[in-house]
Each structure stands twice: as C-alpha cells, then as structure tokens.
Motif scaffolding. Sequence first.
Motif, short mmCIF file in Angstrom:
data_model
loop_
_atom_site.label_atom_id
_atom_site.label_comp_id
_atom_site.label_asym_id
_atom_site.label_seq_id
_atom_site.Cartn_x
_atom_site.Cartn_y
_atom_site.Cartn_z
N GLU A 11 -0.11 -1.50 -20.11
CA GLU A 11 0.12 -0.83 -18.82
C GLU A 11 -1.04 0.09 -18.49
O GLU A 11 -1.49 0.16 -17.33
N LYS A 12 -1.53 0.81 -19.50
CA LYS A 12 -2.66 1.71 -19.29
C LYS A 12 -3.88 0.92 -18.80
O LYS A 12 -4.55 1.34 -17.85
N ARG A 13 -4.15 -0.21 -19.44
CA ARG A 13 -5.31 -1.02 -19.05
C ARG A 13 -5.16 -1.53 -17.61
O ARG A 13 -6.12 -1.53 -16.84
N LYS A 14 -3.97 -1.96 -17.27
CA LYS A 14 -3.70 -2.46 -15.92
C LYS A 14 -3.94 -1.38 -14.87
O LYS A 14 -4.53 -1.64 -13.81
N LEU A 15 -3.50 -0.17 -15.17
CA LEU A 15 -3.67 0.95 -14.22
C LEU A 15 -5.14 1.35 -14.09
O LEU A 15 -5.60 1.69 -13.00
N ILE A 16 -5.87 1.32 -15.20
CA ILE A 16 -7.30 1.66 -15.15
C ILE A 16 -8.07 0.62 -14.32
O ILE A 16 -8.95 0.96 -13.52
N VAL A 17 -7.73 -0.65 -14.48
CA VAL A 17 -8.36 -1.71 -13.68
C VAL A 17 -8.08 -1.49 -12.21
O VAL A 17 -8.97 -1.62 -11.35
N ALA A 18 -6.84 -1.13 -11.87
CA ALA A 18 -6.48 -0.85 -10.47
C ALA A 18 -7.24 0.36 -9.95
O ALA A 18 -7.67 0.38 -8.79
N CYS A 25 -10.25 8.67 0.58
CA CYS A 25 -8.86 8.29 0.28
C CYS A 25 -8.82 7.34 -0.93
O CYS A 25 -8.01 7.52 -1.84
N HIS A 26 -9.69 6.34 -0.93
CA HIS A 26 -9.73 5.39 -2.05
C HIS A 26 -10.22 6.07 -3.33
O HIS A 26 -9.75 5.76 -4.42
N TYR A 27 -11.14 7.01 -3.17
CA TYR A 27 -11.67 7.75 -4.33
C TYR A 27 -10.55 8.54 -5.02
O TYR A 27 -10.35 8.43 -6.24
N TYR A 28 -9.81 9.32 -4.24
CA TYR A 28 -8.76 10.15 -4.84
C TYR A 28 -7.58 9.32 -5.34
O TYR A 28 -6.93 9.69 -6.31
N TYR A 29 -7.31 8.22 -4.66
CA TYR A 29 -6.25 7.33 -5.14
C TYR A 29 -6.64 6.74 -6.50
O TYR A 29 -5.82 6.67 -7.43
N GLY A 30 -7.91 6.34 -6.63
CA GLY A 30 -8.40 5.80 -7.91
C GLY A 30 -8.32 6.83 -9.02
O GLY A 30 -7.89 6.53 -10.14
N ILE A 31 -8.74 8.06 -8.72
CA ILE A 31 -8.69 9.13 -9.73
C ILE A 31 -7.25 9.40 -10.14
O ILE A 31 -6.94 9.58 -11.32
N SER A 32 -6.36 9.43 -9.14
CA SER A 32 -4.95 9.71 -9.43
C SER A 32 -4.33 8.61 -10.27
O SER A 32 -3.53 8.87 -11.18
N LEU A 33 -4.69 7.35 -9.99
CA LEU A 33 -4.20 6.23 -10.80
C LEU A 33 -4.63 6.39 -12.25
O LEU A 33 -3.84 6.15 -13.17
N MET A 34 -5.87 6.81 -12.44
CA MET A 34 -6.42 6.91 -13.79
C MET A 34 -5.87 8.12 -14.53
O MET A 34 -5.42 8.02 -15.67
N LYS A 35 -5.91 9.29 -13.88
CA LYS A 35 -5.54 10.53 -14.56
C LYS A 35 -4.03 10.76 -14.61
O LYS A 35 -3.48 11.15 -15.64
N ASP A 36 -3.38 10.55 -13.46
CA ASP A 36 -1.95 10.87 -13.39
C ASP A 36 -1.05 9.78 -13.93
O ASP A 36 0.07 10.04 -14.35
N LYS A 37 -1.54 8.53 -13.89
CA LYS A 37 -0.70 7.41 -14.32
C LYS A 37 -1.20 6.76 -15.61
O LYS A 37 -0.46 6.69 -16.60
N ALA A 38 -2.43 6.32 -15.62
CA ALA A 38 -2.93 5.57 -16.79
C ALA A 38 -2.93 6.42 -18.05
O ALA A 38 -2.47 5.98 -19.12
N LEU A 39 -3.43 7.64 -17.96
CA LEU A 39 -3.52 8.50 -19.14
C LEU A 39 -2.16 9.04 -19.57
O LEU A 39 -2.02 9.59 -20.67
N ALA A 40 -1.16 8.89 -18.69
CA ALA A 40 0.18 9.42 -19.01
C ALA A 40 1.04 8.40 -19.75
O ALA A 40 2.08 8.75 -20.31
#
Length: 312
Positions: free
Chosen positions: A236-243, A215-230
Amino acid sequence: LLYSIPTSIFLMARYKVLGYLGGSSKTVALDNVLVSAPSEAVRIASALKIMGLYVWKLVFPHPLMNDYSVNQIQLNGFNSIYPWISLILFSGMIGAIVTFWRKNKIIAFALLFFLVTLSLYTNLFITIGTSFGERLLFIPSLGFALLIAYLILLPFQKKAWINQLDLKKAKAPLSFAFLLIAVYGFKTIDRNKAWKDNFTLYSTDVKNCNNSARCHYYYGISLMKDKALATTVEAEKRKLIVAAIQSLQKAVEIYPNYSEAYGEIGLGYYRLKDYKQAELAYLKSVKLNKGNANTYSNLGSLYFETKNYQAA
C-alpha cells in the motif's frame, strides 16, 4: 485627511524595512502568473479578467479552491472577451458611484468601499504575491453585503414600518434575506468539510484546480507524507508513493521550472529505492534552483546510501 497620517507612517515604515513600496521584486510566476506575461498589454488584460473573476466568485462562489496559481488562471490579451466584460463592469461601478454620490450615498459608498478595498489585490497598482485568492474578498465583501442589504429593503422604502423596526411587518424582505443566507450559508458549511486536514483539502481541490501546478504539488506531498508514510503495509505504501510521484510529475508538466516539485519526485523515487531516477530528479531540482538546500541534503543522503561518499 486624518487617516493620511497613520497611512504615511505605515508606508514610511514599510519602505524602511522592505526597501520598496510596491510588491516584492522577488515575486515569481508560480505565485503570480501575471509576472510571466509576455507584454504589459497582456498583463493588464489578464489583471482586468481576474477583477471580473472576483465579482463572479462573490456572486456565485462555486467551485471554491485553495489555489489559483500557474496555470489555473490563463493569461489573456485584449483579443479575449473577458477583459472587456470586466472593464465594462467596473466602469459601470465607477459611473454608478459618480451618479449616486449625491442622490444615494449608501449605494455610492457600498460600491466605492468594494472598489477601494479590492484595488489592493488587482495587481494593477501593486504587484502582490498572488494573482488571485478567494480570501482576498473578505474585506471587499462588506461593500457587497451592504449593497445587497440596501437593495433588499429598497422596494419597501415608503412603508411605515421600515423606520419603526417592526419585524412582524417586514416578512417580504426578511424572507428574501433568509433565502440568501440559506444558499450562501449552505455553501460555506459544505466547503468547511474540505478544510478538515491537509489531505482532505488537497484531494478535494485537485479535482477542481486540475491546471494548478501547486494543487498537484501539495496533493502529491500529502499523499506521500500523510498517507504513504502512515501505513505499515508495504504494498500500500508503494502504491501511494507511485501516486504521489504521478501528481508531482503533473505539477512539473504544468510548470517545468518547479524546483521543489522535482525535489519531492526525487524523494519519492528514493523511498522506492529507485536511486537512478531519484538522482536525476534531484539534479534537475538543483539545476533549476541552486539555492535549494533541502534537495542538496537529500542528494547527499542518496550518494551516501549508494556509497558514493566523495559526492555525498
């Protein structure tokens, strides 16, 4: 007997293609926590506990989650009360089937259908690729639904209208049926919201399956790919990648051998241009899984970026 013919053909075809009749020998603890049980007794006790969890989720489907992998469901021995509750419950079902087989075939069939179809996913007879999954209740739930429908009508068996399908006189059982439909229907519709997209699903479920590494793995991937890279806003991107990195680190805290999670941590640090931390995470990833081609590729890119061409 007739059904044994296609069953035998299927089993022979399965053996021919896969080389085994049971579960895959490659099943890992991350997918099925039962394979990491320290003893056969603990494995059986935990499998029994999980069988009881299936019944509980069928009756009381809350909270619902997309993943129950390591360590959302804890291993238990027979010194825990849960395997015994489950054993008593399922022994009672088997006893009821024997008792009602001649007296009431509907109850007996409903319970037998539930037990037979659920048995495929209990990990008692065949080790499968997961320890527990809500989706695996789809077919067994038919036996449950049949039993509930019969029990709703049971108090009215002697009423004349029951064989005449006179719905106007069936207000009491219909009212109870609609009440059940309203409650379970609301839960179904409410749960559907979580399946809007990957990020919605993982951000919803990570609150409920806080002990699940995946669950934490996929949440982390989704934060990075779906949110940070978008986003185009650098802060904001840096903050999302750290999260995202924090969520992935939670995954490896739960499951220290999570090679893929270390690989994604490395990717997160790479995107933050923290190459030292990225390298350490990548090296940890390939140490845990020497066949992780994605991490080797990313590690090569990192070395190229830092002008370490021979290593790249």
